[in-house]
Design a protein around this motif. Sequence first.
Motif, PDB file in Angstrom:
ATOM      1  N   SER A 152       0.830  -1.216   0.000  1.00 15.38           N
ATOM      2  CA  SER A 152       0.000   0.000   0.000  1.00 15.38           C
ATOM      3  C   SER A 152       0.862   1.263   0.000  1.00 15.38           C
ATOM      4  CB  SER A 152      -0.935   0.034   1.212  1.00 15.38           C
ATOM      5  OG  SER A 152      -1.650  -1.155   1.302  1.00 15.38           O
ATOM      6  N   LEU A 153       1.706   1.383  -0.985  1.00 19.37           N
ATOM      7  CA  LEU A 153       2.623   2.530  -1.057  1.00 19.37           C
ATOM      8  C   LEU A 153       2.151   3.512  -2.128  1.00 19.37           C
ATOM      9  CD1 LEU A 153       6.002   0.546  -1.017  1.00 19.37           C
ATOM     10  CD2 LEU A 153       4.931   1.726   0.901  1.00 19.37           C
ATOM     11  N   PRO A 154       2.396   4.815  -1.915  1.00 17.38           N
ATOM     12  CA  PRO A 154       2.032   5.790  -2.942  1.00 17.38           C
ATOM     13  C   PRO A 154       2.996   5.735  -4.133  1.00 17.38           C
ATOM     14  CG  PRO A 154       3.156   6.863  -1.120  1.00 17.38           C
ATOM     15  CD  PRO A 154       3.007   5.419  -0.734  1.00 17.38           C
ATOM     16  N   ALA A 155       2.540   6.253  -5.278  1.00 11.72           N
ATOM     17  CA  ALA A 155       3.411   6.306  -6.459  1.00 11.72           C
ATOM     18  C   ALA A 155       4.541   7.294  -6.190  1.00 11.72           C
ATOM     19  CB  ALA A 155       2.614   6.745  -7.674  1.00 11.72           C
ATOM     20  N   PRO A 156       5.766   6.995  -6.606  1.00 13.03           N
ATOM     21  CA  PRO A 156       6.864   7.928  -6.335  1.00 13.03           C
ATOM     22  C   PRO A 156       6.803   9.180  -7.226  1.00 13.03           C
ATOM     23  CG  PRO A 156       7.664   6.010  -7.582  1.00 13.03           C
ATOM     24  CD  PRO A 156       6.225   5.744  -7.257  1.00 13.03           C
ATOM     25  N   LEU A 157       6.250   9.037  -8.423  1.00 11.48           N
ATOM     26  CA  LEU A 157       6.224  10.149  -9.379  1.00 11.48           C
ATOM     27  C   LEU A 157       4.781  10.429  -9.803  1.00 11.48           C
ATOM     28  CD1 LEU A 157       9.197   8.913 -11.649  1.00 11.48           C
ATOM     29  CD2 LEU A 157       9.306  10.428  -9.652  1.00 11.48           C
ATOM     30  N   SER A 158       4.558  11.615 -10.393  1.00 18.49           N
ATOM     31  CA  SER A 158       3.174  11.952 -10.742  1.00 18.49           C
ATOM     32  C   SER A 158       2.668  11.128 -11.920  1.00 18.49           C
ATOM     33  CB  SER A 158       3.052  13.453 -11.011  1.00 18.49           C
ATOM     34  OG  SER A 158       4.035  13.820 -11.940  1.00 18.49           O
ATOM     35  N   GLN A 159       3.563  10.728 -12.822  1.00 14.77           N
ATOM     36  CA  GLN A 159       3.173   9.898 -13.980  1.00 14.77           C
ATOM     37  C   GLN A 159       3.941   8.585 -13.946  1.00 14.77           C
ATOM     38  OE1 GLN A 159       0.991  10.584 -16.473  1.00 14.77           O
ATOM     39  NE2 GLN A 159       0.465  12.468 -15.372  1.00 14.77           N
ATOM     40  N   PRO A 160       3.285   7.479 -14.276  1.00 10.21           N
ATOM     41  CA  PRO A 160       4.063   6.233 -14.373  1.00 10.21           C
ATOM     42  C   PRO A 160       4.978   6.250 -15.590  1.00 10.21           C
ATOM     43  CG  PRO A 160       1.753   5.841 -14.960  1.00 10.21           C
ATOM     44  CD  PRO A 160       1.857   7.279 -14.549  1.00 10.21           C
ATOM     45  N   GLU A 161       6.088   5.536 -15.507  1.00 10.92           N
ATOM     46  CA  GLU A 161       6.971   5.340 -16.666  1.00 10.92           C
ATOM     47  C   GLU A 161       7.203   3.836 -16.819  1.00 10.92           C
ATOM     48  OE1 GLU A 161       7.674   7.013 -19.011  1.00 10.92           O
ATOM     49  OE2 GLU A 161       7.726   9.117 -18.407  1.00 10.92           O
ATOM     50  N   ALA A 162       7.721   3.419 -17.960  1.00  8.86           N
ATOM     51  CA  ALA A 162       7.939   1.986 -18.189  1.00  8.86           C
ATOM     52  C   ALA A 162       8.969   1.437 -17.201  1.00  8.86           C
ATOM     53  CB  ALA A 162       8.384   1.739 -19.617  1.00  8.86           C
ATOM     54  N   PHE A 163       9.986   2.262 -16.923  1.00  8.65           N
ATOM     55  CA  PHE A 163      11.064   1.821 -16.011  1.00  8.65           C
ATOM     56  C   PHE A 163      11.416   2.957 -15.054  1.00  8.65           C
ATOM     57  CE2 PHE A 163      11.443  -0.997 -19.601  1.00  8.65           C
ATOM     58  CZ  PHE A 163      11.689  -2.214 -18.995  1.00  8.65           C
ATOM     59  N   TYR A 164      12.121   2.556 -13.996  1.00  8.21           N
ATOM     60  CA  TYR A 164      12.590   3.536 -13.010  1.00  8.21           C
ATOM     61  C   TYR A 164      14.040   3.218 -12.663  1.00  8.21           C
ATOM     62  CZ  TYR A 164       7.577   4.076 -12.538  1.00  8.21           C
ATOM     63  OH  TYR A 164       6.245   4.260 -12.816  1.00  8.21           O
ATOM     64  N   ALA A 165      14.821   4.261 -12.442  1.00  9.43           N
ATOM     65  CA  ALA A 165      16.174   4.067 -11.918  1.00  9.43           C
ATOM     66  C   ALA A 165      16.175   4.572 -10.488  1.00  9.43           C
ATOM     67  CB  ALA A 165      17.184   4.859 -12.739  1.00  9.43           C
ATOM     68  N   LEU A 166      16.849   3.832  -9.602  1.00  8.83           N
ATOM     69  CA  LEU A 166      17.022   4.290  -8.222  1.00  8.83           C
ATOM     70  C   LEU A 166      18.524   4.453  -8.005  1.00  8.83           C
ATOM     71  CD1 LEU A 166      15.395   2.913  -4.980  1.00  8.83           C
ATOM     72  CD2 LEU A 166      17.865   3.281  -5.128  1.00  8.83           C
ATOM     73  N   VAL A 167      18.944   5.653  -7.646  1.00  9.31           N
ATOM     74  CA  VAL A 167      20.363   5.864  -7.356  1.00  9.31           C
ATOM     75  C   VAL A 167      20.512   6.301  -5.898  1.00  9.31           C
ATOM     76  CG1 VAL A 167      21.015   6.459  -9.718  1.00  9.31           C
ATOM     77  CG2 VAL A 167      20.379   8.278  -8.159  1.00  9.31           C
ATOM     78  N   GLU A 168      21.653   5.935  -5.325  1.00  9.60           N
ATOM     79  CA  GLU A 168      21.955   6.355  -3.953  1.00  9.60           C
ATOM     80  C   GLU A 168      23.353   6.944  -3.947  1.00  9.60           C
ATOM     81  OE1 GLU A 168      21.126   4.268   0.266  1.00  9.60           O
ATOM     82  OE2 GLU A 168      22.845   3.463  -0.791  1.00  9.60           O
ATOM     83  N   PHE A 169      23.533   7.987  -3.152  1.00 12.06           N
ATOM     84  CA  PHE A 169      24.847   8.656  -3.127  1.00 12.06           C
ATOM     85  C   PHE A 169      25.031   9.397  -1.815  1.00 12.06           C
ATOM     86  CE2 PHE A 169      21.590  10.944  -5.516  1.00 12.06           C
ATOM     87  CZ  PHE A 169      21.480  12.123  -4.810  1.00 12.06           C
ATOM     88  N   ASP A 170      26.273   9.797  -1.534  1.00  9.41           N
ATOM     89  CA  ASP A 170      26.583  10.553  -0.311  1.00  9.41           C
ATOM     90  C   ASP A 170      25.900  11.930  -0.358  1.00  9.41           C
ATOM     91  OD1 ASP A 170      28.230   8.485   0.384  1.00  9.41           O
ATOM     92  OD2 ASP A 170      30.124   9.592   0.117  1.00  9.41           O
ATOM     93  N   GLU A 171      25.492  12.348   0.829  1.00 10.21           N
ATOM     94  CA  GLU A 171      24.844  13.665   0.954  1.00 10.21           C
ATOM     95  C   GLU A 171      25.657  14.782   0.294  1.00 10.21           C
ATOM     96  OE1 GLU A 171      22.628  14.640   4.972  1.00 10.21           O
ATOM     97  OE2 GLU A 171      24.747  15.184   5.061  1.00 10.21           O
ATOM     98  N   SER A 172      26.984  14.732   0.456  1.00 11.64           N
ATOM     99  CA  SER A 172      27.821  15.823  -0.075  1.00 11.64           C
ATOM    100  C   SER A 172      27.855  15.829  -1.605  1.00 11.64           C
ATOM    101  CB  SER A 172      29.244  15.705   0.473  1.00 11.64           C
ATOM    102  OG  SER A 172      29.806  14.494   0.039  1.00 11.64           O
ATOM    103  N   ALA A 173      27.330  14.758  -2.234  1.00  8.08           N
ATOM    104  CA  ALA A 173      27.325  14.716  -3.712  1.00  8.08           C
ATOM    105  C   ALA A 173      25.992  15.226  -4.267  1.00  8.08           C
ATOM    106  CB  ALA A 173      27.578  13.291  -4.187  1.00  8.08           C
ATOM    107  N   ASN A 174      25.186  15.831  -3.386  1.00  5.73           N
ATOM    108  CA  ASN A 174      23.845  16.265  -3.791  1.00  5.73           C
ATOM    109  C   ASN A 174      23.822  17.159  -5.018  1.00  5.73           C
ATOM    110  OD1 ASN A 174      21.138  16.011  -3.294  1.00  5.73           O
ATOM    111  ND2 ASN A 174      21.358  16.547  -1.127  1.00  5.73           N
TER     112      ASN A 174
END
Length: 462
Positions: free
Chosen positions: A257-279
Amino acid sequence: MLAEILGNKQIRTDQDSLQHWGKDWTNGFTVAPSAVVFPETIEQLQELVRYAISADVKLVPSGGRTGLSGGAVASNGEVVVSFDRMNKILDFSEQDRIVTCQPGLITANLQDFAEQQGLFYPVDFASSGSSQIGGNVSTNAGGIKVIRYGLTRDWIAGLKVVTGTGALLDCNAGLIKNATGYDFRHLMIGAEGTLGLLAELDVQLTVMPEPQVVMVMGVPNVGDLLKILQSFNAGLTLSAFEFFSDVALQKVRDHRSLPAPLSQPEAFYALVEFDESANSAAEAAFAACMEAGWVTDGVVSQSASQAAALWQLREGISEAIAPYTPYKNDLSVRISDVPEFLADVDNYVANSFPDFEVCWYGHIGDGNLHLNILRPEHMSVEEFFHHGHAMSPKIFALVAERRGSISAEHGVGLLKRDFLDFSRSPEEIALMRGLKGLFDPHEIFNPNKLLPVDDGLAADKN
Ligand code: 2HG
Ligand code: ZN
């Protein structure tokens, strides 16, 4: 007699226990061990091996049983050796940043211990709350941070193992430099419990990273994922680069029961993670990807809890699709081969089984794709697995064409044993058999796992 080696509470033979400890998360294999034992010391491991030799009993090592290739399934009267009671941290050297622990230590407990020391154990995945470090070593587990920190192999500074003669080997002892020939430590990592019983592990820790930021982006064309990866890699060091399809997202959203991450769906999604200082570097990479049309929208975490919520969209997929009894595969090719490989598999499935739904996700930054094909509601599990069996050689042939791996991180186990030759040559398999014979001369460890049955016939590739 087992009772001469172990106390009453260390042996179970009731049906519930046999069914519980006799299997992992893999579906479809018979579960029929004769006993489950819970050793507590290295001496007991050695005695178990000696007993197995004299009584001609087979031993199946068993960790957190979160495996997906049947590596911890006991199908034929074997004795399951559970490491649940060998779950302690034995020592910590601050100077070396090395934890010495027993193989049954839960991965998340190792991560927590590291954190208490102000340090970090970087191998992480969705099942780290149940999996054990010994199981991680046995499959050389990967997970979500490999792009930055590597695999379990990179964090094992030493190990002790009981071989198939009952001998205890002390391999590498936490040394950084050791040029004294063959490194048996690395042979045991990824051996899937076929060469010995892990008895003790020296695990390297590292410095705690900065707080992490997570960004999820909508990606219309799967082929653009690598361009996005390149663009981010040019400006910053990523801790993770994952992808999932909209099919996968819908399943995990429904399940949790999670909300959609974006306002429109897309075929694929990329999830990236990085250090705060690389914002700001990440924002610049994101803007360049938007500009190029590779990405249509994105969301960035503003807190640790938002980062965790975004991770759920990726890490919750496997659990969310489990009710579909999917045909599961864990494949890798070179990163640069990913888009064509993925398209080839999609085409094959669409042409051969048009009503099957493909659910793609995985560690695309490592060239590791989790291919899950969902069972249509109207089809029985049996019929679906029958089709799965027919699909495997076709899909593995596409892997072999690119010199890829039929198992990137889950292992070969029972599931892929008969397909090993799609990734390893006959010469390699013969050498593997030779090693098995050296370390396990009485053939007591994890029978029928990893190595194809030696009937002189190659696996059916047609
Ligand atoms: C993951 O990355 C795990 O989520 C499980 O390796 C993958 O269930 C799967 O296919
Ligand atoms: Zn994975």
